[in-house]
Design an enzyme around this catalytic site. Sequence first.
Site: not given
Length: 131
Positions: A25, A58
């Site tokens: 992430s 993400y």
Amino acid sequence: MRRTFFKAKIHRATVTHADLEYEGSVSIDEDLLEAAGIWEYEAVHIWNITRGTRLQTYAIKGERGSGIICINGAAAHLNRPGDMVILATFAELEEAEARDFKPTVVLVDRQNKIVAKDAVEVPGPARRVTA
């Protein structure tokens, strides 16, 4: 027919941390996420201006007001603290939605503080933030 459009970006942000040991992430200051309309766990493209690398991961919430942009996991091999990046998202829209859709562009300074938010991109050096 659905088409994919540029939805939002945080332009010329500075990477503050790179954590190879984290699962993955990119941690982004919650103020920046809100300004850009990027949700936690939403897919984010990271385009590294300094190194020329591109990847997709993400978003996760970083500490509000901290200016944090922390590249986590294997992506830390491609991004280092001090690198300048563009964080971008895309959305699939139907033709009717797309006709009036305008993306969100958040400009930040070198400390990742918001200096402008608008929906108009102007090419060229006059638009660049250098503070």
